[in-house]
Design an enzyme around this catalytic site. Structure first.
Site, PDB file in Angstrom:
ATOM      1  N   HIS A 205      27.479  15.893  25.623  1.00  0.00           N
ATOM      2  CA  HIS A 205      28.357  15.007  25.797  1.00  0.00           C
ATOM      3  C   HIS A 205      28.029  13.456  26.219  1.00  0.00           C
ATOM      4  O   HIS A 205      28.537  12.488  26.393  1.00  0.00           O
ATOM      5  CB  HIS A 205      29.772  15.843  26.551  1.00  0.00           C
ATOM      6  CG  HIS A 205      29.214  15.771  27.479  1.00  0.00           C
ATOM      7  ND1 HIS A 205      28.401  17.075  28.690  1.00  0.00           N
ATOM      8  CD2 HIS A 205      30.136  15.283  28.567  1.00  0.00           C
ATOM      9  CE1 HIS A 205      28.115  16.527  29.106  1.00  0.00           C
ATOM     10  NE2 HIS A 205      29.476  15.835  30.083  1.00  0.00           N
TER      11      HIS A 205
HETATM   12  N1  UDP Z   1      32.288  23.843  30.620  1.00  0.00           N
HETATM   13  C1  UDP Z   1      33.954  25.297  30.325  1.00  0.00           C
HETATM   14  N2  UDP Z   1      34.315  24.454  28.916  1.00  0.00           N
HETATM   15  C2  UDP Z   1      33.581  24.164  28.193  1.00  0.00           C
HETATM   16  C3  UDP Z   1      32.603  23.402  28.556  1.00  0.00           C
HETATM   17  C4  UDP Z   1      31.669  23.821  29.307  1.00  0.00           C
HETATM   18  O1  UDP Z   1      34.528  25.716  31.427  1.00  0.00           O
HETATM   19  O2  UDP Z   1      33.439  23.861  26.743  1.00  0.00           O
HETATM   20  C5  UDP Z   1      32.498  24.388  32.143  1.00  0.00           C
HETATM   21  C6  UDP Z   1      30.771  24.728  31.950  1.00  0.00           C
HETATM   22  O3  UDP Z   1      30.838  26.205  32.767  1.00  0.00           O
HETATM   23  C7  UDP Z   1      30.576  23.659  33.417  1.00  0.00           C
HETATM   24  C8  UDP Z   1      31.461  22.065  33.037  1.00  0.00           C
HETATM   25  O4  UDP Z   1      31.942  22.956  32.303  1.00  0.00           O
HETATM   26  O5  UDP Z   1      30.925  24.914  34.537  1.00  0.00           O
HETATM   27  C9  UDP Z   1      30.012  21.387  32.785  1.00  0.00           C
HETATM   28  O6  UDP Z   1      31.155  20.369  32.924  1.00  0.00           O
HETATM   29  P1  UDP Z   1      30.319  19.089  31.728  1.00  0.00           P
HETATM   30  O7  UDP Z   1      29.191  19.419  30.979  1.00  0.00           O
HETATM   31  O8  UDP Z   1      32.052  18.882  30.867  1.00  0.00           O
HETATM   32  O9  UDP Z   1      30.192  17.962  32.367  1.00  0.00           O
HETATM   33  P2  UDP Z   1      28.811  17.859  33.647  1.00  0.00           P
HETATM   34  O10 UDP Z   1      28.336  18.806  34.064  1.00  0.00           O
HETATM   35  O11 UDP Z   1      27.312  17.125  32.561  1.00  0.00           O
HETATM   36  O12 UDP Z   1      29.014  17.170  34.584  1.00  0.00           O
END
Ligand code: UDP
Length: 364
Positions: A205
């Site tokens: 993403h």
């Molecule tokens: N996550 C979730 N469902 C999904 C994809 C990700 O619960 O379909 C959770 C994942 O386990 C983690 C968090 O969302 O705890 C990560 O979020 P994301 O990847 O959107 O953002 P980033 O960590 O890159 O800021």
């Protein structure tokens, strides 16, 4: 003492969950503000339900927009709320536009500001999140670092030692808090008809990977290629869905790849725990792969979580070389990195609550 927590995006709901509990345990009143950055039920509501988060007292309804407009809307809406609530502390999480708006709103009103997951750096200012982190840390009065690397980064930026606390990572707390209940409640493996250690989990993403249609097509091509050897489960982020046309995803689904809607945290924890390998550009998912002792390939040029690369749990694959994914997955699959605990002992939220409750003279 009154704490205002500002959240708005999926990873922030997960980070806030253990902290909310720790604040309650410490007898501190928390007012939750949801900026509305993420608003789909499966990106927001579901997490409040599952994680039993403090319900938002305010939803600012910022919605999707360009970064400037979105941050501006939040800032405008936050100011009167903070003026009314008059909190002793504003608590912000991670690196989203909600983090940035929260930092600016609190700092302008001279309300003490604490940042959870301070000091994470990719050293890539082309990454929107990096700008949010740098500004949020500069304005914060208490900085909770998830790793020693993050502490060092803050010191190098001239932030005074007495404002920086190594708390460990609240995402580790969340994994420890919720894994047992996820085991009980999730039946995602059965639903998707995948067997433990016989599938790959992928998420994608980041703006750098979704904004260029050719790059996104190459990434989906690499997922298709991997699927022929190891079925890939891909819960699709709304941003990626919006960026990908049927042409982009076709090769993947035609090869048998499992393209699914975003899933709840319990399902995600179970997929992470039982995956043979994880492929991601997410910050949080890189660390969760490690907490679940699953090898991770990160589709980025660099990462904030350099410890995991050094320990051998995470391998960077520049997206321009996505066609190497299948070979690399074969290499890392089944391998184990060195054991170490760079993100604390899973009690980061208690450290946060303890320092928030401490007399204000401890902060700037
Ligand atoms: N996550 C979730 N469902 C999904 C994809 C990700 O619960 O379909 C959770 C994942 O386990 C983690 C968090 O969302 O705890 C990560 O979020 P994301 O990847 O959107 O953002 P980033 O960590 O890159 O800021």
């Amino acid at each position: 003492m009154k704490i205002v927590s500002i959240v708005g995006a999926r990873p922030q709901f997960i980070k806030a969950a253990p902290v909310s509990r720790a604040l309650r345990a410490a007898g501190l009143a928390e007012v939750m503000i949801h900026t509305g950055q993420h608003y789909d039920a499966d990106m927001s509501e579901l997490f409040f339900d599952q994680l039993e988060l403090t319900r938002p007292a305010y939803n600012l309804g910022a919605g999707s927009a360009t970064p400037g407009v979105q941050t501006g809307r939040m800032l405008q809406a936050l100011e009167p709320v903070l003026m009314k609530e008059k909190p002793d502390w504003v608590l912000i999480y991670g690196d989203t536009n909600s983090t940035l708006a929260g930092a600016l709103a609190a700092a302008k009103l001279a309300i003490p500001l604490a940042h959870v997951e301070a000091g994470a750096r990719s050293f890539n200012r082309a990454m929107p999140e990096e700008i949010n982190r740098v500004v949020a840390d500069r304005l914060s009065n208490l900085l909770f670092a998830a790793s020693e690397t993050a502490v060092t980064n803050l010191r190098h930026e001239g932030i005074r030692d007495e404002l920086i606390f190594f708390s460990g990572d609240v995402m580790f707390d969340a994994v420890r808090l919720f894994t047992a209940v996820a085991e009980q409640r999730s039946c995602i493996l059965e639903r998707l008809v995948v067997k433990p250690k016989d599938f790959a989990l992928a998420t994608i993403h980041r703006a750098a990977n979704t904004e260029d249609p050719n790059r996104l097509r190459e990434i989906f091509g690499a997922f298709a290629d991997l699927t022929r050897e190891l079925p890939v489960v891909l819960p699709l982020h709304p941003r990626t869905r919006a960026a990908s046309d049927p042409q982009t995803t076709k090769a993947f689904t035609a090869a048998g790849g499992k393209l699914i809607e975003p899933i709840g945290y319990f399902d995600m924890l179970m997929l992470e725990r039982h995956a043979a390998v994880i492929v991601t550009d997410s910050g949080g998912v890189q660390k969760e792969a490690f907490f679940n002792e699953v090898p991770c390939i990160t589709l980025r040029e660099e990462t904030e979580w350099t410890e995991l690369v050094a320990l051998g749990w995470n391998t960077l694959l520049p997206p321009a070389q996505a066609n190497r994914l299948r070979d690399l997955a074969r290499e890392v699959r089944g391998g184990r990195g060195k054991s170490a605990m760079p993100y604390g002992d899973g009690n980061a939220a208690a450290v946060v609550a303890q320092w928030i409750a401490a007399p204000l003279t401890s902060a700037e």
